[in-house]
Design an enzyme around this catalytic site. Structure first.
Site, PDB file in Angstrom:
ATOM      1  N   SER A  99       0.839  -1.213   0.000  1.00 62.30           N
ATOM      2  CA  SER A  99       0.000   0.000   0.000  1.00 62.30           C
ATOM      3  C   SER A  99       0.868   1.255   0.000  1.00 62.30           C
ATOM      4  O   SER A  99       0.569   2.225  -0.703  1.00 62.30           O
ATOM      5  CB  SER A  99      -0.905   0.034   1.230  1.00 62.30           C
ATOM      6  OG  SER A  99      -1.779  -1.070   1.232  1.00 62.30           O
ATOM      7  N   PHE A 137      -2.765  10.563  -1.035  1.00 62.36           N
ATOM      8  CA  PHE A 137      -3.784  10.839  -2.053  1.00 62.36           C
ATOM      9  C   PHE A 137      -5.126  10.950  -1.353  1.00 62.36           C
ATOM     10  O   PHE A 137      -5.639   9.952  -0.824  1.00 62.36           O
ATOM     11  CB  PHE A 137      -3.765   9.663  -3.033  1.00 62.36           C
ATOM     12  CG  PHE A 137      -4.692   9.766  -4.206  1.00 62.36           C
ATOM     13  CD1 PHE A 137      -4.273  10.360  -5.396  1.00 62.36           C
ATOM     14  CD2 PHE A 137      -5.971   9.222  -4.158  1.00 62.36           C
ATOM     15  CE1 PHE A 137      -5.106  10.416  -6.503  1.00 62.36           C
ATOM     16  CE2 PHE A 137      -6.810   9.273  -5.268  1.00 62.36           C
ATOM     17  CZ  PHE A 137      -6.373   9.866  -6.444  1.00 62.36           C
ATOM     18  N   LEU A 346      -3.570 -24.307   9.595  1.00 65.04           N
ATOM     19  CA  LEU A 346      -2.634 -24.089  10.707  1.00 65.04           C
ATOM     20  C   LEU A 346      -3.294 -24.266  12.071  1.00 65.04           C
ATOM     21  O   LEU A 346      -2.607 -24.185  13.101  1.00 65.04           O
ATOM     22  CB  LEU A 346      -2.009 -22.689  10.613  1.00 65.04           C
ATOM     23  CG  LEU A 346      -0.720 -22.618   9.790  1.00 65.04           C
ATOM     24  CD1 LEU A 346      -1.005 -22.779   8.296  1.00 65.04           C
ATOM     25  CD2 LEU A 346       0.006 -21.309  10.034  1.00 65.04           C
ATOM     26  N   GLU A 371      -9.797   1.132  -3.052  1.00 58.39           N
ATOM     27  CA  GLU A 371      -9.643   1.121  -4.524  1.00 58.39           C
ATOM     28  C   GLU A 371     -10.874   0.524  -5.204  1.00 58.39           C
ATOM     29  O   GLU A 371     -10.759  -0.228  -6.174  1.00 58.39           O
ATOM     30  CB  GLU A 371      -8.399   0.319  -4.931  1.00 58.39           C
ATOM     31  CG  GLU A 371      -7.109   0.838  -4.369  1.00 58.39           C
ATOM     32  CD  GLU A 371      -6.758   2.202  -4.915  1.00 58.39           C
ATOM     33  OE1 GLU A 371      -7.323   2.584  -5.959  1.00 58.39           O
ATOM     34  OE2 GLU A 371      -5.937   2.885  -4.291  1.00 58.39           O
TER      35      GLU A 371
HETATM   36  C1  LIG Z   1      -6.816   0.887   5.114  1.00 60.54           C
HETATM   37  C2  LIG Z   1      -7.465   1.806   4.130  1.00 60.54           C
HETATM   38  C3  LIG Z   1      -6.686   2.678   3.379  1.00 60.54           C
HETATM   39  C4  LIG Z   1      -7.296   3.572   2.482  1.00 60.54           C
HETATM   40  N1  LIG Z   1      -6.514   4.461   1.778  1.00 60.54           N
HETATM   41  C5  LIG Z   1      -7.106   5.438   1.045  1.00 60.54           C
HETATM   42  C6  LIG Z   1      -6.324   6.473   0.426  1.00 60.54           C
HETATM   43  O1  LIG Z   1      -5.088   6.471   0.496  1.00 60.54           O
HETATM   44  N2  LIG Z   1      -6.968   7.479  -0.222  1.00 60.54           N
HETATM   45  C7  LIG Z   1      -8.337   7.526  -0.329  1.00 60.54           C
HETATM   46  O2  LIG Z   1      -8.858   8.464  -0.910  1.00 60.54           O
HETATM   47  N3  LIG Z   1      -9.109   6.551   0.233  1.00 60.54           N
HETATM   48  C8  LIG Z   1      -8.526   5.520   0.922  1.00 60.54           C
HETATM   49  N4  LIG Z   1      -9.297   4.537   1.517  1.00 60.54           N
HETATM   50  C9  LIG Z   1     -10.743   4.633   1.445  1.00 60.54           C
HETATM   51  C10 LIG Z   1     -11.406   3.610   0.531  1.00 60.54           C
HETATM   52  O3  LIG Z   1     -11.130   3.890  -0.806  1.00 60.54           O
HETATM   53  C11 LIG Z   1     -12.897   3.606   0.861  1.00 60.54           C
HETATM   54  O4  LIG Z   1     -13.024   3.013   2.133  1.00 60.54           O
HETATM   55  C12 LIG Z   1     -13.740   2.877  -0.171  1.00 60.54           C
HETATM   56  O5  LIG Z   1     -13.822   3.603  -1.355  1.00 60.54           O
HETATM   57  C13 LIG Z   1     -15.146   2.551   0.341  1.00 60.54           C
HETATM   58  O6  LIG Z   1     -15.730   3.685   0.861  1.00 60.54           O
HETATM   59  P1  LIG Z   1     -16.443   3.629   2.307  1.00 60.54           P
HETATM   60  O7  LIG Z   1     -15.502   2.993   3.253  1.00 60.54           O
HETATM   61  O8  LIG Z   1     -16.926   4.989   2.598  1.00 60.54           O
HETATM   62  O9  LIG Z   1     -17.621   2.629   2.119  1.00 60.54           O
HETATM   63  P2  LIG Z   1     -19.078   2.978   1.543  1.00 60.54           P
HETATM   64  O10 LIG Z   1     -18.948   3.696   0.244  1.00 60.54           O
HETATM   65  O11 LIG Z   1     -19.886   3.616   2.624  1.00 60.54           O
HETATM   66  O12 LIG Z   1     -19.637   1.512   1.270  1.00 60.54           O
HETATM   67  C14 LIG Z   1     -20.241   0.697   2.280  1.00 60.54           C
HETATM   68  C15 LIG Z   1     -20.766  -0.556   1.611  1.00 60.54           C
HETATM   69  O13 LIG Z   1     -21.744  -0.187   0.639  1.00 60.54           O
HETATM   70  C16 LIG Z   1     -21.455  -0.813  -0.587  1.00 60.54           C
HETATM   71  N5  LIG Z   1     -21.936  -0.027  -1.719  1.00 60.54           N
HETATM   72  C17 LIG Z   1     -21.503   1.174  -2.144  1.00 60.54           C
HETATM   73  N6  LIG Z   1     -22.172   1.576  -3.227  1.00 60.54           N
HETATM   74  C18 LIG Z   1     -23.066   0.579  -3.493  1.00 60.54           C
HETATM   75  C19 LIG Z   1     -24.063   0.386  -4.496  1.00 60.54           C
HETATM   76  N7  LIG Z   1     -24.247   1.294  -5.468  1.00 60.54           N
HETATM   77  N8  LIG Z   1     -24.785  -0.745  -4.457  1.00 60.54           N
HETATM   78  C20 LIG Z   1     -24.603  -1.670  -3.498  1.00 60.54           C
HETATM   79  N9  LIG Z   1     -23.673  -1.548  -2.530  1.00 60.54           N
HETATM   80  C21 LIG Z   1     -22.918  -0.445  -2.526  1.00 60.54           C
HETATM   81  C22 LIG Z   1     -19.938  -0.921  -0.592  1.00 60.54           C
HETATM   82  O14 LIG Z   1     -19.495  -1.880  -1.534  1.00 60.54           O
HETATM   83  C23 LIG Z   1     -19.696  -1.337   0.847  1.00 60.54           C
HETATM   84  O15 LIG Z   1     -19.911  -2.717   0.978  1.00 60.54           O
HETATM   85  C24 LIG Z   1      -8.698   3.577   2.345  1.00 60.54           C
HETATM   86  C25 LIG Z   1      -9.472   2.656   3.072  1.00 60.54           C
HETATM   87  C26 LIG Z   1      -8.874   1.770   3.944  1.00 60.54           C
HETATM   88  C27 LIG Z   1      -9.719   0.807   4.711  1.00 60.54           C
END
Ligand SMILES: Cc1cc2nc3c(=O)[nH]c(=O)nc-3n(C[C@H](O)[C@H](O)[C@H](O)COP(=O)(O)OP(=O)(O)OC[C@H]3O[C@@H](n4cnc5c(N)ncnc54)[C@H](O)[C@@H]3O)c2cc1C
Length: 392
Positions: A99, A137, A346, A371
């Site tokens: 990452s 980012f 394991l 992503e």
């Molecule tokens: C460890 C970590 C590192 C990260 N690093 C970065 C980074 O460097 N930069 C950055 O910008 N972001 C980063 N992220 C953020 C990441 O990209 C987001 O968490 C991701 O895009 C999902 O957004 P959310 O967590 O708000 O989930 P939500 O968008 O709230 O989604 C919640 C659930 O709803 C589902 N869902 C969403 N839309 C729909 C739909 N249309 N129909 C049905 N289901 C749906 C999703 O699949 C998920 O299961 C990181 C996340 C983590 C955990």
């Protein structure tokens, strides 16, 4: 029956025959780095929830993997396939390490390389390629993850300057970054901004208590009326296509990377099953165990064939975003299933940090979500198949 010499899962698939000599040399160099430098320490980093990001960035820069598939500005300019193979080896160490490299090279550096001005490129890319400057980012916000178009972070003009206000969440490398690429709404649409992290009004508190990607820095970005000069904006792009072009690069690396975590889990489970005697014979000699191993090897090998195919398409310049979705969805989903199944082999030993399998499985929970979540990639593939966008 006499015991035969065993093969690793990827030897069984002979995937090396699909990789060129130079790509293999790069892969082997990264593999050695991970064996010597990362594997002996990563369990401790994971347990303490901290990673020596600054030191590692310099070492990864010296290794040549930061922005390695970009041309110029001190970047190595390798094939996309070589970059993918490097991601695989890094993630065999830990998804947190991959990452760090993905966010640096495919998100922060790529954004500047692809959409930046020549001055922005000259200022940041050589230092970032060397690991002397770390990038992050900022796209995701507390209320906008899967739907970044709704972002609330806003940049407004103040004379020729910009003033940036908002919050980003879950940002990898945030608290250790020297530069943040931040996406914000403007009156012309979404624009990217190159923000030195020592600019007044910028802060990046680290997120703690994570159960996944513990050997990685994850942060909030707070932009409290951050004043930036006119030339802080990325001039090359307006609209969501800017951040999406970068995400596509990072997702491509994950197609390979996730397989590294899976391969390391599977090789660990195979070795363990050969050593562990149960009911007076090795666990590896039971049919149930072999069925598990065979199924996992199949998924790993199929994932590798898919990754290499996508790598060749990318090198030919024809890879489409929905094809990256095929790879990200399949390979992360299968990798997490493999890591979890390996944990069962394991037994109790699988729940500790003495072995990498549960660490990989927990890490892959984040990889499944960032992503583009699996669900979002299903929707991208569904749109490609039907012509209907079912996102909302
Ligand atoms: C460890 C970590 C590192 C990260 N690093 C970065 C980074 O460097 N930069 C950055 O910008 N972001 C980063 N992220 C953020 C990441 O990209 C987001 O968490 C991701 O895009 C999902 O957004 P959310 O967590 O708000 O989930 P939500 O968008 O709230 O989604 C919640 C659930 O709803 C589902 N869902 C969403 N839309 C729909 C739909 N249309 N129909 C049905 N289901 C749906 C999703 O699949 C998920 O299961 C990181 C996340 C983590 C955990």
């Amino acid at each position: 029956m006499t015991a035969r010499t065993s093969q690793t899962p990827l030897e069984l698939f002979a995937t090396d025959s699909l990789i060129g000599e130079e790509e293999r040399a790069i892969r082997d160099t990264v593999r050695r780095f991970v064996e010597d430098r990362i594997k002996p320490e990563v369990a401790d980093w994971y347990e303490s929830g901290s990673i020596p990001a600054r030191d590692l960035a310099k070492e990864l820069g010296a290794l040549g993997v930061l922005g390695m598939h970009l041309e110029g500005y001190g970047c190595a300019g390798t094939s996309a396939t070589a970059y993918g193979l490097a991601c695989l080896e890094l993630e065999a160490g830990d998804s947190g390490l991959r990452s760090l490299v993905s966010v640096q090279g495919s998100l922060a550096m790529f954004a500047i390389w692809k959409h930046g001005s020549d001055e922005q490129k000259q200022e940041w890319l050589p230092r970032m390629a060397a690991g002397e400057a770390i990038g992050c980012f900022g796209l995701t916000e507390p209320d906008f993850g899967s739907n970044p178009a709704g972002m609330r972070t806003r940049a407004v003009r103040d004379g020729s300057d910009w003033r940036l206000t908002g919050n980003k969440l879950w940002i990898t490398n945030g608290s250790v970054a020297d530069v943040a690429v931040v996406w914000a709404q403007t009156e012309d649409g979404i624009r990217g901004f190159v923000v030195p992290t020592d600019t007044p009004g910028f802060s990046a508190p680290e997120i703690k208590k994570k159960m996944s990607l513990r050997a990685s820095v994850t942060s909030e970005l707070v932009l409290d009326d951050v004043r930036l000069p006119a030339d802080a904006v990325l001039p090359g792009v307006t609209g969501l296509s800017g951040p999406l072009s970068c995400l596509n690069e990072a997702r491509y690396g994950i197609v390979f990377g996730a397989l590294g975590a899976a391969r390391d889990s599977l090789e660990t489970a195979i070795a363990y099953s050969k050593d562990r005697d149960i009911f007076d014979k090795p666990l590896a000699a039971y049919q149930l165990t072999q069925a598990k191993l065979a199924d996992m090897a199949l998924e790993l090998g199929k994932g590798m064939l898919l990754a290499l195919h996508l790598g060749r398409l990318k090198d030919a310049g024809t890879l489409r975003p929905e094809q990256v979705s095929l790879g990200k969805l399949n390979n992360v989903r299968e990798a997490i299933a493999i890591a979890r199944e390996c944990r069962t082999i394991l037994g109790a030993a699988g729940i500790t940090l003495e072995h990498p399998v549960l660490r990989h499985a927990n890490n892959l929970e984040s990889v499944l979500t960032y992503e583009g979540t699996s669900e979002v990639h299903q929707l991208v593939i569904g749109r490609a198949l039907t012509g209907e966008a079912a996102f909302r």
